[in-house]
Design a protein around this motif. Sequence first.
Motif, mmCIF file in Angstrom:
data_model
loop_
_atom_site.group_PDB
_atom_site.id
_atom_site.type_symbol
_atom_site.label_atom_id
_atom_site.label_comp_id
_atom_site.label_asym_id
_atom_site.label_seq_id
_atom_site.Cartn_x
_atom_site.Cartn_y
_atom_site.Cartn_z
ATOM 1 N N GLY A 202 38.821 48.024 42.101
ATOM 2 C CA GLY A 202 37.892 47.607 43.019
ATOM 3 C C GLY A 202 38.281 46.177 43.508
ATOM 4 O O GLY A 202 37.562 45.677 44.434
ATOM 5 N N GLU A 203 39.172 45.339 42.838
ATOM 6 C CA GLU A 203 39.353 43.936 43.482
ATOM 7 C C GLU A 203 40.662 43.629 43.707
ATOM 8 O O GLU A 203 41.711 44.512 43.472
ATOM 9 N N ARG A 204 40.988 42.564 44.545
ATOM 10 C CA ARG A 204 42.277 42.115 45.077
ATOM 11 C C ARG A 204 42.898 41.595 44.134
ATOM 12 O O ARG A 204 42.579 40.978 43.051
ATOM 13 N N LEU A 205 44.420 42.036 44.036
ATOM 14 C CA LEU A 205 45.203 41.552 43.348
ATOM 15 C C LEU A 205 46.124 40.472 43.943
ATOM 16 O O LEU A 205 46.654 40.703 45.031
ATOM 17 N N TRP A 206 46.579 39.196 43.451
ATOM 18 C CA TRP A 206 47.381 38.332 44.045
ATOM 19 C C TRP A 206 48.314 37.830 43.050
ATOM 20 O O TRP A 206 48.216 37.959 41.808
ATOM 21 N N GLN A 225 35.781 32.489 39.999
ATOM 22 C CA GLN A 225 35.956 33.571 40.942
ATOM 23 C C GLN A 225 37.116 34.498 40.620
ATOM 24 O O GLN A 225 37.339 35.617 40.982
ATOM 25 N N ILE A 226 37.655 34.097 39.478
ATOM 26 C CA ILE A 226 39.016 34.996 39.037
ATOM 27 C C ILE A 226 38.738 35.590 37.765
ATOM 28 O O ILE A 226 37.847 34.932 36.764
ATOM 29 N N THR A 227 38.520 36.735 37.743
ATOM 30 C CA THR A 227 38.050 37.694 36.679
ATOM 31 C C THR A 227 39.216 38.065 35.656
ATOM 32 O O THR A 227 38.862 37.997 34.378
ATOM 33 N N ALA A 244 43.586 39.092 39.177
ATOM 34 C CA ALA A 244 42.430 39.875 39.910
ATOM 35 C C ALA A 244 41.363 39.172 40.389
ATOM 36 O O ALA A 244 40.643 38.736 39.676
ATOM 37 N N ALA A 245 41.239 38.630 41.631
ATOM 38 C CA ALA A 245 40.253 37.658 42.227
ATOM 39 C C ALA A 245 40.330 37.476 43.610
ATOM 40 O O ALA A 245 40.947 38.388 44.160
ATOM 41 N N TYR A 246 39.539 36.835 44.048
ATOM 42 C CA TYR A 246 39.038 36.429 45.475
ATOM 43 C C TYR A 246 40.014 35.344 46.055
ATOM 44 O O TYR A 246 40.455 35.544 47.042
#
Length: 268
Positions: A202-206, A225-227, A244-246
């Motif tokens: 469900g989260e964005r990957l950078w 903000q970083i899981t 995995a974070a915004y």
Amino acid sequence: PQSEMPAQRSRSQCAAILAGKTTLFRILTTLLLPDSGRATVDGLDVAADYKQIRRRVGYMPGRFSLYQDMSVEENLRFFATLFGTTIEANYDLIRDIYSQIEPFRTRRAGALSGGMKQKLALSCALIHKPSILFLDEPTTGVDPVSRKELWEMLAKLRCQGITILVSTPYMDEASRCDRIALIRGGRFLDIDTPKRIIEKFGERLWAVSGDRMPAMLKTLRRHPQITSAFAYVKNTTMPSIKIAAYFSWLLAGSVKNNPLGRCIIKFT
């Protein structure tokens, strides 16, 4: 196991298991008795039907466990004899694999390279023509070329109707399989196709690449903000950190004056 771990299996499939896999493989190959619960392989109970299961499965453990003081050919003949067969009887099944190490058949197994040990172990696991093949982290400690060759071999074995269960810490390897199982604390978190597993995240990957790995990890893990943040290498000279974070704080402009040193950020 701490809990029941249901698994489904279809013929001629390749399935990957991520985390908690060695104990599970040892139970399914009848090398270890479960503390509780019940497990079956091909409809056979691992405790009551262990003799039948051992004739149907092939197992390649994560650590090289063949006889190092015996030659390549002696190891293979020994395992063939254990199952009442010969190299010649099932040579067609192992031809593509064994032919690569056959020129060294008189060399002691302990003197082989990592890639050659891997091929010998796989040949020994296949010599009795199993219907199910268990591979516990088969590419750990081998070079990239041998790793690529192994997966090409597994693709051919799958086409011959062999069901393959592979444990691996690498998601790129798991993505080659038909299904992936994720385990934590003795329970399956999910069992699905690689595509569906990725879609469910469900989260964005950078991906962040930089020349100051320790500082990057420390700074990123502190940010609210970083899981999660972890290091990985993907065929590059510069290690990366996957997050995995915004990452809105980096995108907002703090990259220019950040403590991470030179870095590259991209959405993956």
